[in-house]
Design a protein around this motif. Structure first.
Motif, PDB file in Angstrom:
ATOM      1  N   GLN A  85      13.079  -3.828  -6.287  1.00  0.00           N
ATOM      2  CA  GLN A  85      12.087  -2.829  -5.907  1.00  0.00           C
ATOM      3  C   GLN A  85      10.843  -3.547  -5.397  1.00  0.00           C
ATOM      4  OE1 GLN A  85      11.482   0.750  -8.529  1.00  0.00           O
ATOM      5  NE2 GLN A  85      12.662  -0.444 -10.007  1.00  0.00           N
ATOM      6  N   VAL A  86      10.240  -3.022  -4.329  1.00  0.00           N
ATOM      7  CA  VAL A  86       8.986  -3.590  -3.840  1.00  0.00           C
ATOM      8  C   VAL A  86       8.055  -2.462  -3.400  1.00  0.00           C
ATOM      9  CG1 VAL A  86       9.861  -3.920  -1.468  1.00  0.00           C
ATOM     10  CG2 VAL A  86       7.920  -5.283  -2.283  1.00  0.00           C
ATOM     11  N   TYR A  87       6.790  -2.606  -3.746  1.00  0.00           N
ATOM     12  CA  TYR A  87       5.763  -1.629  -3.369  1.00  0.00           C
ATOM     13  C   TYR A  87       4.600  -2.401  -2.747  1.00  0.00           C
ATOM     14  CZ  TYR A  87       8.547   1.178  -6.548  1.00  0.00           C
ATOM     15  OH  TYR A  87       9.607   1.825  -7.155  1.00  0.00           O
ATOM     16  N   CYS A  88       4.317  -2.084  -1.474  1.00  0.00           N
ATOM     17  CA  CYS A  88       3.278  -2.800  -0.732  1.00  0.00           C
ATOM     18  C   CYS A  88       2.106  -1.883  -0.425  1.00  0.00           C
ATOM     19  CB  CYS A  88       3.844  -3.342   0.585  1.00  0.00           C
ATOM     20  SG  CYS A  88       5.182  -4.523   0.390  1.00  0.00           S
ATOM     21  N   PHE A  89       0.897  -2.420  -0.547  1.00  0.00           N
ATOM     22  CA  PHE A  89      -0.326  -1.678  -0.240  1.00  0.00           C
ATOM     23  C   PHE A  89      -1.073  -2.417   0.861  1.00  0.00           C
ATOM     24  CE2 PHE A  89       0.896  -0.479  -4.460  1.00  0.00           C
ATOM     25  CZ  PHE A  89       0.562   0.868  -4.561  1.00  0.00           C
ATOM     26  N   GLU A  90      -1.233  -1.731   2.000  1.00  0.00           N
ATOM     27  CA  GLU A  90      -1.920  -2.335   3.135  1.00  0.00           C
ATOM     28  C   GLU A  90      -2.707  -1.251   3.884  1.00  0.00           C
ATOM     29  OE1 GLU A  90      -3.808  -4.124   5.685  1.00  0.00           O
ATOM     30  OE2 GLU A  90      -2.693  -5.341   4.228  1.00  0.00           O
ATOM     31  N   PRO A  91      -4.070  -1.321   3.870  1.00  0.00           N
ATOM     32  CA  PRO A  91      -4.885  -0.265   4.468  1.00  0.00           C
ATOM     33  C   PRO A  91      -4.946  -0.278   5.996  1.00  0.00           C
ATOM     34  CG  PRO A  91      -6.277  -1.983   3.567  1.00  0.00           C
ATOM     35  CD  PRO A  91      -4.879  -2.313   3.148  1.00  0.00           C
ATOM     36  N   ILE A  92      -4.594  -1.383   6.634  1.00  0.00           N
ATOM     37  CA  ILE A  92      -4.629  -1.446   8.104  1.00  0.00           C
ATOM     38  C   ILE A  92      -3.328  -0.854   8.647  1.00  0.00           C
ATOM     39  CG2 ILE A  92      -4.856  -2.949  10.115  1.00  0.00           C
ATOM     40  CD1 ILE A  92      -6.321  -4.952   8.297  1.00  0.00           C
ATOM     41  N   GLU A  93      -3.438   0.255   9.356  1.00  0.00           N
ATOM     42  CA  GLU A  93      -2.258   1.027   9.756  1.00  0.00           C
ATOM     43  C   GLU A  93      -1.263   0.216  10.582  1.00  0.00           C
ATOM     44  OE1 GLU A  93      -1.146   5.344  11.828  1.00  0.00           O
ATOM     45  OE2 GLU A  93      -3.208   4.582  11.881  1.00  0.00           O
ATOM     46  N   SER A  94      -1.756  -0.551  11.547  1.00  0.00           N
ATOM     47  CA  SER A  94      -0.850  -1.311  12.416  1.00  0.00           C
ATOM     48  C   SER A  94      -0.056  -2.348  11.614  1.00  0.00           C
ATOM     49  CB  SER A  94      -1.641  -2.011  13.529  1.00  0.00           C
ATOM     50  OG  SER A  94      -2.607  -2.907  12.983  1.00  0.00           O
ATOM     51  N   LEU A  95      -0.693  -2.959  10.610  1.00  0.00           N
ATOM     52  CA  LEU A  95       0.001  -3.942   9.782  1.00  0.00           C
ATOM     53  C   LEU A  95       1.000  -3.260   8.853  1.00  0.00           C
ATOM     54  CD1 LEU A  95      -2.836  -6.469   8.816  1.00  0.00           C
ATOM     55  CD2 LEU A  95      -1.237  -6.566  10.725  1.00  0.00           C
ATOM     56  N   GLU A  97       7.388  -2.535   7.734  1.00  0.00           N
ATOM     57  CA  GLU A  97       8.605  -1.760   7.513  1.00  0.00           C
ATOM     58  C   GLU A  97       9.867  -2.598   7.728  1.00  0.00           C
ATOM     59  OE1 GLU A  97       8.227   1.701   9.919  1.00  0.00           O
ATOM     60  OE2 GLU A  97       6.561   2.539   8.743  1.00  0.00           O
ATOM     61  N   GLU A  98       9.830  -3.477   8.729  1.00  0.00           N
ATOM     62  CA  GLU A  98      10.995  -4.332   8.990  1.00  0.00           C
ATOM     63  C   GLU A  98      11.227  -5.334   7.860  1.00  0.00           C
ATOM     64  OE1 GLU A  98      11.082  -6.270  12.740  1.00  0.00           O
ATOM     65  OE2 GLU A  98      10.820  -4.434  13.900  1.00  0.00           O
ATOM     66  N   LYS A  99      10.147  -5.771   7.235  1.00  0.00           N
ATOM     67  CA  LYS A  99      10.261  -6.800   6.201  1.00  0.00           C
ATOM     68  C   LYS A  99      10.909  -6.290   4.920  1.00  0.00           C
ATOM     69  CE  LYS A  99       6.347  -9.633   7.746  1.00  0.00           C
ATOM     70  NZ  LYS A  99       7.018 -10.929   7.901  1.00  0.00           N
ATOM     71  N   ILE A 100      10.894  -4.989   4.699  1.00  0.00           N
ATOM     72  CA  ILE A 100      11.445  -4.464   3.446  1.00  0.00           C
ATOM     73  C   ILE A 100      12.831  -3.847   3.632  1.00  0.00           C
ATOM     74  CG2 ILE A 100       9.165  -4.096   2.444  1.00  0.00           C
ATOM     75  CD1 ILE A 100       9.472  -1.119   3.056  1.00  0.00           C
ATOM     76  N   LEU A 101      13.377  -3.952   4.843  1.00  0.00           N
ATOM     77  CA  LEU A 101      14.729  -3.452   5.077  1.00  0.00           C
ATOM     78  C   LEU A 101      15.712  -4.190   4.182  1.00  0.00           C
ATOM     79  CD1 LEU A 101      14.795  -3.197   8.992  1.00  0.00           C
ATOM     80  CD2 LEU A 101      14.690  -1.298   7.366  1.00  0.00           C
ATOM     81  N   GLY A 102      16.644  -3.461   3.621  1.00  0.00           N
ATOM     82  CA  GLY A 102      17.675  -4.081   2.787  1.00  0.00           C
ATOM     83  C   GLY A 102      17.324  -4.156   1.316  1.00  0.00           C
ATOM     84  N   ILE A 103      16.069  -3.892   0.958  1.00  0.00           N
ATOM     85  CA  ILE A 103      15.694  -3.876  -0.456  1.00  0.00           C
ATOM     86  C   ILE A 103      16.045  -2.500  -1.022  1.00  0.00           C
ATOM     87  CG2 ILE A 103      13.785  -4.053  -2.095  1.00  0.00           C
ATOM     88  CD1 ILE A 103      12.449  -5.995  -0.118  1.00  0.00           C
ATOM     89  N   SER A 150      12.046   0.638  -1.956  1.00  0.00           N
ATOM     90  CA  SER A 150      10.822   0.055  -1.407  1.00  0.00           C
ATOM     91  C   SER A 150       9.928   1.149  -0.842  1.00  0.00           C
ATOM     92  CB  SER A 150      11.163  -0.949  -0.303  1.00  0.00           C
ATOM     93  OG  SER A 150      11.900  -0.323   0.737  1.00  0.00           O
ATOM     94  N   LYS A 151       8.625   0.844  -0.822  1.00  0.00           N
ATOM     95  CA  LYS A 151       7.672   1.786  -0.242  1.00  0.00           C
ATOM     96  C   LYS A 151       6.424   1.045   0.200  1.00  0.00           C
ATOM     97  CE  LYS A 151       5.619   6.344  -0.799  1.00  0.00           C
ATOM     98  NZ  LYS A 151       5.570   7.568  -1.611  1.00  0.00           N
ATOM     99  N   ILE A 152       5.909   1.449   1.359  1.00  0.00           N
ATOM    100  CA  ILE A 152       4.658   0.901   1.878  1.00  0.00           C
ATOM    101  C   ILE A 152       3.598   1.992   1.801  1.00  0.00           C
ATOM    102  CG2 ILE A 152       3.477  -0.062   3.886  1.00  0.00           C
ATOM    103  CD1 ILE A 152       6.288  -1.064   4.784  1.00  0.00           C
ATOM    104  N   PHE A 153       2.487   1.687   1.149  1.00  0.00           N
ATOM    105  CA  PHE A 153       1.375   2.628   1.026  1.00  0.00           C
ATOM    106  C   PHE A 153       0.284   2.191   2.002  1.00  0.00           C
ATOM    107  CE2 PHE A 153       3.538   2.539  -3.041  1.00  0.00           C
ATOM    108  CZ  PHE A 153       3.635   3.886  -3.389  1.00  0.00           C
ATOM    109  N   ASN A 154      -0.030   3.057   2.954  1.00  0.00           N
ATOM    110  CA  ASN A 154      -1.035   2.722   3.963  1.00  0.00           C
ATOM    111  C   ASN A 154      -2.424   3.154   3.484  1.00  0.00           C
ATOM    112  OD1 ASN A 154      -1.919   3.909   7.285  1.00  0.00           O
ATOM    113  ND2 ASN A 154      -2.319   1.921   6.356  1.00  0.00           N
ATOM    114  N   TYR A 155      -2.838   2.567   2.364  1.00  0.00           N
ATOM    115  CA  TYR A 155      -4.214   2.752   1.897  1.00  0.00           C
ATOM    116  C   TYR A 155      -4.582   1.607   0.964  1.00  0.00           C
ATOM    117  CZ  TYR A 155      -1.462   5.523  -1.530  1.00  0.00           C
ATOM    118  OH  TYR A 155      -0.522   5.985  -2.410  1.00  0.00           O
ATOM    119  N   ALA A 156      -5.857   1.555   0.647  1.00  0.00           N
ATOM    120  CA  ALA A 156      -6.358   0.517  -0.243  1.00  0.00           C
ATOM    121  C   ALA A 156      -6.325   1.022  -1.686  1.00  0.00           C
ATOM    122  CB  ALA A 156      -7.780   0.125   0.146  1.00  0.00           C
ATOM    123  N   LEU A 157      -6.496   0.107  -2.623  1.00  0.00           N
ATOM    124  CA  LEU A 157      -6.624   0.470  -4.032  1.00  0.00           C
ATOM    125  C   LEU A 157      -7.998   0.063  -4.541  1.00  0.00           C
ATOM    126  CD1 LEU A 157      -3.173  -0.565  -5.556  1.00  0.00           C
ATOM    127  CD2 LEU A 157      -3.940   1.726  -4.938  1.00  0.00           C
TER     128      LEU A 157
END
Length: 231
Positions: A61-71, A76-82, A85-92
């Motif tokens: 399982q992987v959970y990524c937090f990145e506030p810059i939308e383009s990044l 999304e490609e990096k977490i394929l196959g896991i 997984s989920k990418i959160f497009n906001y800061a904490l």
């Protein structure tokens, strides 16, 4: 016996000489072993550290937090196959809000804070954007057991940890990697590395290793610190 005695002395000397540098890969392998891990990456940016973890460990399982939308989209490609997984497009942080965010020419330097005049080559701000901010404890509410959590938030690390209080109390996070920034690095950061150390100590998380120390004129700018709960 004489040979063994000399061998031990040489071995001790080599160990001593190499002990000034932390081998992060070995540190993580010793701690995480070969099992599948649940990994949280706060401040994923372009995903270089995510690549490192993927290369050396099995991630279930992987959970990524990145506030810059383009990044965030690129990740999304990096977490394929896991498996999960989920990418959160906001800061904490420790409060839900929207906040001004400085987008630097070098994306890894982007932050809620302006830099001090330390390295002019990385100080150019491309633009200011507004980003959404959430709280770790509002997202991870089901006692998910996290093997490894990395926080690299360019000065916001302490506030992020404050938003993790419930999970820290329950010891849901086994291993924490936190970037400790020192006063030379950013402007208007109202906390220090001591605040982070003392805060984590409240929940029995001990500092047990450091890596990647960066200096300017012999003063520390920042370093990565590893914390574990030994109880």
């Amino acid at each position: 016996m004489q040979f063994l005695k000399y061998y031990q002395k040489i071995d001790d000397a080599i160990s001593y000489l190499l002990s000034s540098v932390s081998n992060e890969k070995k540190l993580l392998k010793d701690f995480l072993g070969k099992k599948e891990i649940t990994y949280v990456d706060i401040g994923t940016n372009v995903g270089n550290y995510l690549d490192f973890v993927k290369k050396n460990f099995k991630i279930k399982q992987v959970y990524c937090f990145e506030p810059i939308e383009s990044l965030a989209k690129q990740l999304e490609e990096k977490i394929l196959g896991i498996k999960k997984s989920k990418i959160f497009n906001y800061a904490l942080s420790n409060k839900i809000s929207n906040k001004k965010f400085f987008l630097y020419d070098i994306p890894s330097q982007s932050s809620f804070y302006k830099q001090n005049d330390t390295y002019t080559s990385v100080q150019k701000i491309k633009k200011k954007i507004n980003v959404k901010i959430n709280i770790f404890d509002k997202i991870f509410t089901n006692n998910l057991k996290i093997d490894f959590c990395k926080i690299d938030a360019q000065g916001e690390d302490y506030n992020i940890l404050r938003g993790m209080e419930k999970n820290l109390k329950k010891r849901n996070i086994k291993l924490l990697k936190v970037e400790l920034c020192f006063p030379l690095m950013h402007k208007n950061v109202n906390c220090t590395y001591l605040d982070i150390l003392n805060y984590l100590k409240r929940f029995d998380y001990d500092l047990f290793s450091i890596s990647k120390i960066k200096y300017k004129n012999n003063e520390i700018l920042f370093m990565d610190a590893f914390f574990i709960n030994r109880k």
